[in-house]
Enzyme design. Structure first.
Site, PDB file in Angstrom:
ATOM      1  CD  GLU A   1      -0.340   1.162   3.406  1.00 52.41           C
ATOM      2  OE1 GLU A   1      -0.295   2.244   2.999  1.00 52.41           O
ATOM      3  OE2 GLU A   1      -0.200   1.021   4.867  1.00 52.41           O
ATOM      4  CB  ALA A  34     -13.712   1.316   3.495  1.00 49.19           C
ATOM      5  CE  LYS A  70      -3.108   2.434  10.133  1.00 45.70           C
ATOM      6  NZ  LYS A  70      -3.820   1.821   8.969  1.00 45.70           N
TER       7      LYS A  70
END
Length: 310
Positions: free
Chosen positions: A25, A147, A165
């Site tokens: 990412e 999401a 996280k």
């Protein structure tokens, strides 16, 4: 109309040959870390994937094209705050492409693109999930849910991370993953990692000891059983910060965010930066280390998965 997804030649060749590829990412480059740590993280992750024997494929939106295998020039564009790159979740991809924008991709967007490209392993730092309530915030209010969770439930990709996280409600996130049917595998651990910290107090039902074992689970899940959900492979951070230190920093940062009216996509980078300051850089050091470690593990899993398919 130009093709919306462009594969770098190295990535295209590896996929055509059935070779190991790891998606990466880029929201960590565009929003997650400040310069120069953002580019350092991207380069360290790519190097770790290569060292494990796989091809790195950074996913990004560059000038309106979804690129799989973004080169260093593209990453430098995303790392430049003056260019104001967007933060792309899966739902944003079409609109950002239509507008010709640059954007770093979140876990959700990267997983969606990886699945579209035929990449089955993806490395990140930590996934999004169910956000905590700030002090004084009513529980009856609308929950802030990433999401990332919904995309994990529909993209058949193994997401290698240090768990959710630490700024999230970890218990609620674990429950959501169970509800969505997303398997969570502990990498040599029976406890869900808490991103900066190696333990959350949340037990995991399944663990794997090596990449070959992980690849067997993935093959059974997707191919033998026909499941479509992604799989979360949770790797403990190599340079853990004590949980109580992180929790104190998060509590203070949540109050600050609420007082400033910070919401939505701005919450995560704000909280992560606040935690880094509160821990005098220890959290950022841990973040860089876990990103690299996750990329290495993802590379190993991709190699094992490719060998298993041969």
């Amino acid at each position: 109309m130009n093709p919306p997804v462009r594969l770098a030649e190295e990535v295209r060749a590896a996929l055509a040959a059935g070779g190991p590829v790891v998606a990466l990412e880029t929201s960590v480059v565009a929003q997650g870390l400040p310069p120069p740590h953002n580019l350092e993280a991207a380069r360290r992750c790519a190097a770790a994937v290569r060292a494990a024997g796989a091809v790195p494929a950074a996913v990004a939106v560059v000038a309106g094209a979804v690129v799989v295998g973004a080169d260093d020039a593209a990453l430098e564009r995303l790392a430049d705050p003056a260019r104001r790159p967007a933060k792309a979740s899966a739902r944003d991809l079409a609109a950002l492409c239509a507008a010709g924008r640059d954007a770093g991709t979140t876990v959700a967007a990267t997983a969606a693109v990886a699945a579209l490209a035929g990449i089955r392993v993806f490395a990140t730092g930590g996934i999004g999930g169910v956000h905590r309530l700030a002090p004084g915030e009513p529980a009856a209010g609308a929950a802030d849910v990433s999401a990332d969770l919904a995309e994990l439930a529909r993209a058949p990709v193994c997401v290698v991370s240090a768990g959710p996280k630490a700024i999230l409600d970890l218990a609620a996130t674990a429950e959501a993953l169970e509800t969505l049917g997303v398997p969570v595998l502990g990498w040599r651990t029976s406890e869900l990692p808490a991103f900066y910290s190696d333990g959350s107090g949340i037990a995991l039902e399944h663990r794997v000891e090596d990449a070959a074992a992980a690849a067997r689970v993935l093959r059974l899940h997707w191919d033998a059983l026909g499941r479509r959900e992604g799989v979360l492979l949770a790797v403990p951070p190599p340079e853990a910060v004590p949980r109580e230190v992180v929790e104190a920093a998060i509590a203070a940062a949540l109050e600050d965010a609420r007082g400033r009216g910070i919401r939505g996509k701005a919450v995560t980078p704000f909280l992560l930066e606040a935690v880094s300051r509160a821990t005098r850089g220890r959290a950022r050091t841990a973040n860089l280390a876990l990103l690299e470690r996750n990329a290495s593990v993802a590379g190993e899993v991709a190699v094992a998965l490719a060998a298993d398919a041969a």
